[in-house]
Design an enzyme around this catalytic site. Structure first.
Site, mmCIF file in Angstrom:
data_model
loop_
_atom_site.group_PDB
_atom_site.id
_atom_site.type_symbol
_atom_site.label_atom_id
_atom_site.label_comp_id
_atom_site.label_asym_id
_atom_site.label_seq_id
_atom_site.Cartn_x
_atom_site.Cartn_y
_atom_site.Cartn_z
ATOM 1 N N HIS A 150 40.984 36.369 38.976
ATOM 2 C CA HIS A 150 40.229 37.576 38.630
ATOM 3 C C HIS A 150 41.209 38.668 38.215
ATOM 4 O O HIS A 150 42.205 38.898 38.879
ATOM 5 C CB HIS A 150 39.404 38.057 39.833
ATOM 6 C CG HIS A 150 38.459 39.150 39.463
ATOM 7 N ND1 HIS A 150 37.189 38.894 38.984
ATOM 8 C CD2 HIS A 150 38.593 40.490 39.467
ATOM 9 C CE1 HIS A 150 36.588 40.033 38.724
ATOM 10 N NE2 HIS A 150 37.414 41.031 39.004
ATOM 11 N N LYS A 190 32.252 39.853 45.155
ATOM 12 C CA LYS A 190 31.809 38.864 44.162
ATOM 13 C C LYS A 190 32.584 37.561 44.323
ATOM 14 O O LYS A 190 32.045 36.477 44.206
ATOM 15 C CB LYS A 190 32.023 39.413 42.744
ATOM 16 C CG LYS A 190 31.012 40.496 42.393
ATOM 17 C CD LYS A 190 31.268 41.100 41.028
ATOM 18 C CE LYS A 190 32.517 41.933 41.004
ATOM 19 N NZ LYS A 190 32.548 43.071 40.134
ATOM 20 N N ASP A 246 26.868 45.043 44.798
ATOM 21 C CA ASP A 246 27.960 45.493 43.921
ATOM 22 C C ASP A 246 27.419 46.003 42.597
ATOM 23 O O ASP A 246 27.894 47.018 42.076
ATOM 24 C CB ASP A 246 28.976 44.367 43.682
ATOM 25 C CG ASP A 246 30.032 44.821 42.697
ATOM 26 O OD1 ASP A 246 30.700 45.826 42.989
ATOM 27 O OD2 ASP A 246 30.155 44.226 41.608
ATOM 28 N N SER A 283 34.353 45.794 45.720
ATOM 29 C CA SER A 283 33.574 45.343 44.564
ATOM 30 C C SER A 283 34.056 43.962 44.113
ATOM 31 O O SER A 283 33.267 43.021 43.961
ATOM 32 C CB SER A 283 33.737 46.369 43.433
ATOM 33 O OG SER A 283 33.327 45.849 42.209
ATOM 34 N N ARG A 317 28.882 54.234 40.778
ATOM 35 C CA ARG A 317 30.286 54.697 40.709
ATOM 36 C C ARG A 317 30.653 55.065 39.278
ATOM 37 O O ARG A 317 31.376 56.034 39.039
ATOM 38 C CB ARG A 317 31.229 53.590 41.189
ATOM 39 C CG ARG A 317 31.242 53.409 42.687
ATOM 40 C CD ARG A 317 31.937 52.106 43.051
ATOM 41 N NE ARG A 317 33.292 52.021 42.573
ATOM 42 C CZ ARG A 317 33.924 50.884 42.273
ATOM 43 N NH1 ARG A 317 33.337 49.726 42.438
ATOM 44 N NH2 ARG A 317 35.157 50.898 41.840
HETATM 45 N N1 URA Z 1 36.300 45.284 38.466
HETATM 46 C C1 URA Z 1 35.284 45.150 39.364
HETATM 47 O O1 URA Z 1 34.631 44.116 39.427
HETATM 48 N N2 URA Z 1 35.020 46.183 40.172
HETATM 49 C C2 URA Z 1 35.717 47.342 40.153
HETATM 50 O O2 URA Z 1 35.424 48.219 40.935
HETATM 51 C C3 URA Z 1 36.748 47.478 39.220
HETATM 52 C C4 URA Z 1 37.047 46.427 38.383
#
Ligand code: URA
Length: 440
Positions: A82, A187, A161, A183, A168
């Site tokens: 990621h 995931k 999220d 966040s 946000r």
């Molecule tokens: N990527 C994400 O999934 N969440 C964030 O808060 C910032 C980047």
């Protein structure tokens, strides 16, 4: 419990308990906590921070807010990566096929771009027919059949999220360590992989602008992953210069293909090989030297390129455009942006380059914006290069001539000229494992 009391408690700088954090997350998802109270809470977290324990509790509550993928029907270790988001970051399109070509299963859920950052799902959708909305059954079957699948997150994956991120984004609370960590990790934990490599971007084109902050974010995410029983490590990597030479969906697919054919830009290729080797190591495929050799062999033998073609075909895409990029529908407007002066490029404000690409139609200003897959930028000169007045700095692609002026101005603003050649910036700043940081 009352939300107003919990906001006040955080406002005093006190730590919230696990049941209090659960109350906030479940209440926001079921609608009993309204947007305005959640916005106030998030802004309080932004200024007062959260401890590692609170951030872990927030992450786990968010991961529990929806479906959690059960990947046990996929045999063997499942690896994932990621990126925290950047400009021109097409690494997944290169790294995932390399790792899968080495025999480690890649079960990857990716996201869309928002604002100045791009997203893998948008890039893949620029290949005609490519499906990113696979059901869980199709996702598992594809990984079992060809060792790799890249799909979008299901709507039930960490719904907390999705709601929190949307809020946000509009209240200016994205660039915050506990909020980014929870966040991303919510995931990742909900999507079921066993080992995860995090590419934490740092610099002008990243949410975290300094290396120190990026290391703190990495440590927090690595710790959360370990507490949840996953193998996680992070690389802190440069985003002060766009990654590779192209920004924009179809252009980045073409560059990924080029890289998998062994002709990639040096820094992009090096980063992809390092990320792939790190994923292989976490998955138990050997020590550092062995995994680096495996990754390089998969790339330079063409096996990883063939794996990308298999992936595209398996997900309904037209692999002919992967084998012959001339088959992509080109942008109708192509504009050469020329340098107004001579000199070295001393600095590039990468966020501005991401915005210029978005202004051309390649990104989303709001989550409902429609993307122009052919739009984007080919960067002709980068930090450290000497440019003569009148030489091409970049080539801009769009379907709408009217978008050119604002995008050209933004791109021009992103480049700072110097008389001296600037020192080369590192590509990788740090490697973060549980209880162990190596700074380069
Ligand atoms: N990527 C994400 O999934 N969440 C964030 O808060 C910032 C980047």
């Amino acid at each position: 419990m009352r939300m107003v009391d919990l906001i006040s408690k955080k406002k005093q700088g006190e730590a919230l308990t696990n049941p209090e954090i659960d109350f906030i997350v479940t209440g926001f998802v079921d609608g009993s906590v309204p947007d305005y109270q959640m916005a106030a809470f998030l802004m309080t977290v932004y200024f007062k921070g959260m401890s590692a324990e609170e951030t872990t509790a927030l992450t786990l509550a968010m991961a529990r807010s929806g479906e959690r993928m059960d990947l046990s029907a996929i045999e063997g270790i499942k690896a994932d990566k990621h990126s925290t988001g950047g400009v021109g970051d097409k690494t997944t399109l290169i790294v995932a096929p390399i790792v899968a070509a080495c025999g480690v299963k890649v079960a990857k859920m990716s996201g869309r771009g928002l604002g100045f950052t791009g997203g893998t799902i948008d890039k893949l959708e620029s290949v005609k027919g490519f499906r990113t909305d696979l059901s869980t059954r199709e996702f598992i079957e594809t990984v079992n059949q060809i060792g790799i699948c890249v799909t979008g997150g299901t709507k039930d994956l960490a719904p907390a999220d999705k709601k929190i991120y949307a809020l946000r984004d509009v209240i200016g609370a994205v660039d915050n360590i506990p909020l980014i960590a929870s966040s991303i990790m919510s995931k990742k934990l909900a999507s079921g992989a066993d080992c995860i490599v995090l590419d934490v971007k740092t610099g002008s084109g990243a949410f975290m602008k300094s290396v120190e902050e990026s290391i703190l974010l990495s440590e927090m995410m690595v710790n959360i992953g370990h507490l949840a029983g996953k193998k996680v490590s992070a690389l802190v990597t440069d985003m002060d210069i766009p990654l590779g030479n192209s920004v924009g969906n179809q252009l980045e697919i073409m560059e990924a293909v080029h890289t998998l054919q062994g002709n990639g830009e040096k820094r992009l290729t090096q980063l992809c090989l390092t990320l792939a080797a790190t994923m292989l190591m976490l998955a138990g495929a050997g020590d550092k030297t062995a995994c680096e050799a495996k990754a390089a062999d998969a790339l330079y033998s063409g096996k990883a390129f063939e794996k990308l073609c298999e992936l595209v075909t398996a997900q309904g895409g037209d692999a002919a455009v992967i084998r012959d990029a001339a088959l992509f529908t080109p942008a109708s407007v192509v504009y050469e942006l020329k340098a107004e002066q001579s000199g070295y490029i001393g600095r590039m404000d990468t966020e501005k380059i991401g915005i210029a690409s978005m202004l051309l139609g390649a990104g989303r200003e709001t989550k409902d914006s429609v993307i122009d897959f052919s739009a984007g930028i080919k960067i002709m000169k980068k930090t450290g290069d000497y440019v003569k007045q009148g030489e091409a700095l970049a080539i801009l692609y769009t379907s709408d001539q009217g978008l050119l002026q604002q995008a050209s101005e933004k791109y021009t603003e992103s480049v700072t000229f110097t008389t001296e050649k600037p020192p080369e910036t590192p590509l990788i700043y740090a490697f973060v494992e549980k209880d162990h940081i190596i700074k380069y």
